[in-house]
Motif scaffolding. Structure first.
Motif, PDB file in Angstrom:
ATOM      1  N   MET A   1      49.724  -8.551  25.238  1.00  0.00           N
ATOM      2  CA  MET A   1      49.789  -9.751  24.433  1.00  0.00           C
ATOM      3  C   MET A   1      48.465  -9.971  23.718  1.00  0.00           C
ATOM      4  O   MET A   1      48.451 -10.285  22.539  1.00  0.00           O
ATOM      5  N   ALA A   2      47.375  -9.816  24.448  1.00  0.00           N
ATOM      6  CA  ALA A   2      46.058 -10.027  23.834  1.00  0.00           C
ATOM      7  C   ALA A   2      45.824  -9.036  22.699  1.00  0.00           C
ATOM      8  O   ALA A   2      45.290  -9.399  21.649  1.00  0.00           O
ATOM      9  N   ALA A   3      46.242  -7.793  22.896  1.00  0.00           N
ATOM     10  CA  ALA A   3      46.058  -6.785  21.842  1.00  0.00           C
ATOM     11  C   ALA A   3      46.884  -7.124  20.608  1.00  0.00           C
ATOM     12  O   ALA A   3      46.406  -6.946  19.475  1.00  0.00           O
ATOM     13  N   LEU A   4      48.093  -7.618  20.799  1.00  0.00           N
ATOM     14  CA  LEU A   4      48.919  -7.997  19.654  1.00  0.00           C
ATOM     15  C   LEU A   4      48.329  -9.175  18.887  1.00  0.00           C
ATOM     16  O   LEU A   4      48.343  -9.191  17.657  1.00  0.00           O
ATOM     17  N   VAL A   5      47.816 -10.156  19.608  1.00  0.00           N
ATOM     18  CA  VAL A   5      47.201 -11.313  18.950  1.00  0.00           C
ATOM     19  C   VAL A   5      45.949 -10.884  18.186  1.00  0.00           C
ATOM     20  O   VAL A   5      45.723 -11.317  17.051  1.00  0.00           O
ATOM     21  N   ALA A   6      45.155 -10.033  18.795  1.00  0.00           N
ATOM     22  CA  ALA A   6      43.954  -9.533  18.114  1.00  0.00           C
ATOM     23  C   ALA A   6      44.339  -8.741  16.870  1.00  0.00           C
ATOM     24  O   ALA A   6      43.729  -8.905  15.805  1.00  0.00           O
ATOM     25  N   ALA A   7      45.361  -7.904  16.983  1.00  0.00           N
ATOM     26  CA  ALA A   7      45.812  -7.122  15.823  1.00  0.00           C
ATOM     27  C   ALA A   7      46.310  -8.035  14.710  1.00  0.00           C
ATOM     28  O   ALA A   7      46.064  -7.773  13.531  1.00  0.00           O
ATOM     29  N   GLY A   8      46.987  -9.101  15.064  1.00  0.00           N
ATOM     30  CA  GLY A   8      47.447 -10.066  14.064  1.00  0.00           C
ATOM     31  C   GLY A   8      46.289 -10.730  13.345  1.00  0.00           C
ATOM     32  O   GLY A   8      46.325 -10.917  12.123  1.00  0.00           O
ATOM     33  N   GLY A   9      45.260 -11.100  14.070  1.00  0.00           N
ATOM     34  CA  GLY A   9      44.079 -11.701  13.454  1.00  0.00           C
ATOM     35  C   GLY A   9      43.367 -10.732  12.525  1.00  0.00           C
ATOM     36  O   GLY A   9      42.959 -11.091  11.416  1.00  0.00           O
ATOM     37  N   ILE A  10      43.246  -9.495  12.967  1.00  0.00           N
ATOM     38  CA  ILE A  10      42.603  -8.469  12.141  1.00  0.00           C
ATOM     39  C   ILE A  10      43.452  -8.192  10.901  1.00  0.00           C
ATOM     40  O   ILE A  10      42.920  -8.060   9.793  1.00  0.00           O
ATOM     41  N   SER A  11      44.766  -8.148  11.073  1.00  0.00           N
ATOM     42  CA  SER A  11      45.664  -7.925   9.945  1.00  0.00           C
ATOM     43  C   SER A  11      45.570  -9.063   8.924  1.00  0.00           C
ATOM     44  O   SER A  11      45.539  -8.820   7.717  1.00  0.00           O
ATOM     45  N   GLY A  12      45.526 -10.292   9.404  1.00  0.00           N
ATOM     46  CA  GLY A  12      45.380 -11.440   8.509  1.00  0.00           C
ATOM     47  C   GLY A  12      44.083 -11.387   7.723  1.00  0.00           C
ATOM     48  O   GLY A  12      44.044 -11.721   6.541  1.00  0.00           O
ATOM     49  N   TYR A  13      43.043 -10.938   8.380  1.00  0.00           N
ATOM     50  CA  TYR A  13      41.757 -10.802   7.686  1.00  0.00           C
ATOM     51  C   TYR A  13      41.802  -9.659   6.678  1.00  0.00           C
ATOM     52  O   TYR A  13      41.325  -9.791   5.545  1.00  0.00           O
ATOM     53  N   ALA A  14      42.394  -8.536   7.060  1.00  0.00           N
ATOM     54  CA  ALA A  14      42.435  -7.366   6.184  1.00  0.00           C
ATOM     55  C   ALA A  14      43.278  -7.612   4.931  1.00  0.00           C
ATOM     56  O   ALA A  14      42.923  -7.153   3.851  1.00  0.00           O
ATOM     57  N   THR A  15      44.387  -8.336   5.080  1.00  0.00           N
ATOM     58  CA  THR A  15      45.270  -8.526   3.929  1.00  0.00           C
ATOM     59  C   THR A  15      44.867  -9.692   3.042  1.00  0.00           C
ATOM     60  O   THR A  15      45.012  -9.620   1.829  1.00  0.00           O
ATOM     61  N   ARG A  16      44.346 -10.749   3.621  1.00  0.00           N
ATOM     62  CA  ARG A  16      44.040 -11.953   2.842  1.00  0.00           C
ATOM     63  C   ARG A  16      42.574 -12.381   2.891  1.00  0.00           C
ATOM     64  O   ARG A  16      42.236 -13.437   2.371  1.00  0.00           O
ATOM     65  N   ARG A  17      41.749 -11.588   3.583  1.00  0.00           N
ATOM     66  CA  ARG A  17      40.342 -11.951   3.781  1.00  0.00           C
ATOM     67  C   ARG A  17      40.212 -13.340   4.407  1.00  0.00           C
ATOM     68  O   ARG A  17      39.325 -14.113   4.093  1.00  0.00           O
ATOM     69  N   SER A  18      41.142 -13.619   5.337  1.00  0.00           N
ATOM     70  CA  SER A  18      41.188 -14.913   6.004  1.00  0.00           C
ATOM     71  C   SER A  18      40.314 -14.884   7.254  1.00  0.00           C
ATOM     72  O   SER A  18      40.708 -14.358   8.297  1.00  0.00           O
ATOM     73  N   MET A  19      39.131 -15.459   7.136  1.00  0.00           N
ATOM     74  CA  MET A  19      38.215 -15.517   8.278  1.00  0.00           C
ATOM     75  C   MET A  19      38.802 -16.343   9.430  1.00  0.00           C
ATOM     76  O   MET A  19      38.654 -15.954  10.587  1.00  0.00           O
ATOM     77  N   PRO A  20      39.499 -17.485   9.155  1.00  0.00           N
ATOM     78  CA  PRO A  20      40.109 -18.215  10.271  1.00  0.00           C
ATOM     79  C   PRO A  20      41.114 -17.372  11.059  1.00  0.00           C
ATOM     80  O   PRO A  20      41.201 -17.499  12.277  1.00  0.00           O
ATOM     81  N   SER A  21      41.870 -16.508  10.377  1.00  0.00           N
ATOM     82  CA  SER A  21      42.813 -15.637  11.081  1.00  0.00           C
ATOM     83  C   SER A  21      42.081 -14.688  12.010  1.00  0.00           C
ATOM     84  O   SER A  21      42.501 -14.468  13.151  1.00  0.00           O
ATOM     85  N   LEU A  22      40.996 -14.130  11.529  1.00  0.00           N
ATOM     86  CA  LEU A  22      40.217 -13.193  12.337  1.00  0.00           C
ATOM     87  C   LEU A  22      39.627 -13.883  13.558  1.00  0.00           C
ATOM     88  O   LEU A  22      39.770 -13.413  14.683  1.00  0.00           O
TER      89      LEU A  22
END
Length: 77
Positions: A1-22
């Motif tokens: 679960m933790a890995a999936l949440v971390a991957a989601g945050g990294i993905s949000g940052y990579a696609t939208r440059r969203s620092m809050p997501s990261l």
């Protein structure tokens, strides 16, 4: 679960440059990992009453969960 949440945050940052997501993704992932440590080691400590490793790991996980929870809340505010 933790890995999936971390991957989601990294993905949000990579696609939208969203620092809050990261920040939220990594912070919540660390919180989940800390809670997993507590949930695994606290019952073992309760059963054996051995300070090492179960007691210390449960305490470390609890302190880390409190810290990560506070930091994640601070970052999301």
């Amino acid at each position: 679960m933790a890995a999936l949440v971390a991957a989601g945050g990294i993905s949000g940052y990579a696609t939208r440059r969203s620092m809050p997501s990261l920040v939220a993704g990594l912070g919540i992932a660390a919180l989940f990992a800390s809670l997993a440590l507590v949930s695994a080691m606290a019952p073992r400590y309760a059963r054996t009453h051995k300070v090492w490793p179960a007691g210390l790991m449960a305490l470390t996980g609890a302190l880390s969960a409190i810290y990560q929870g506070l930091k994640t809340r601070e970052w999301l505010a």
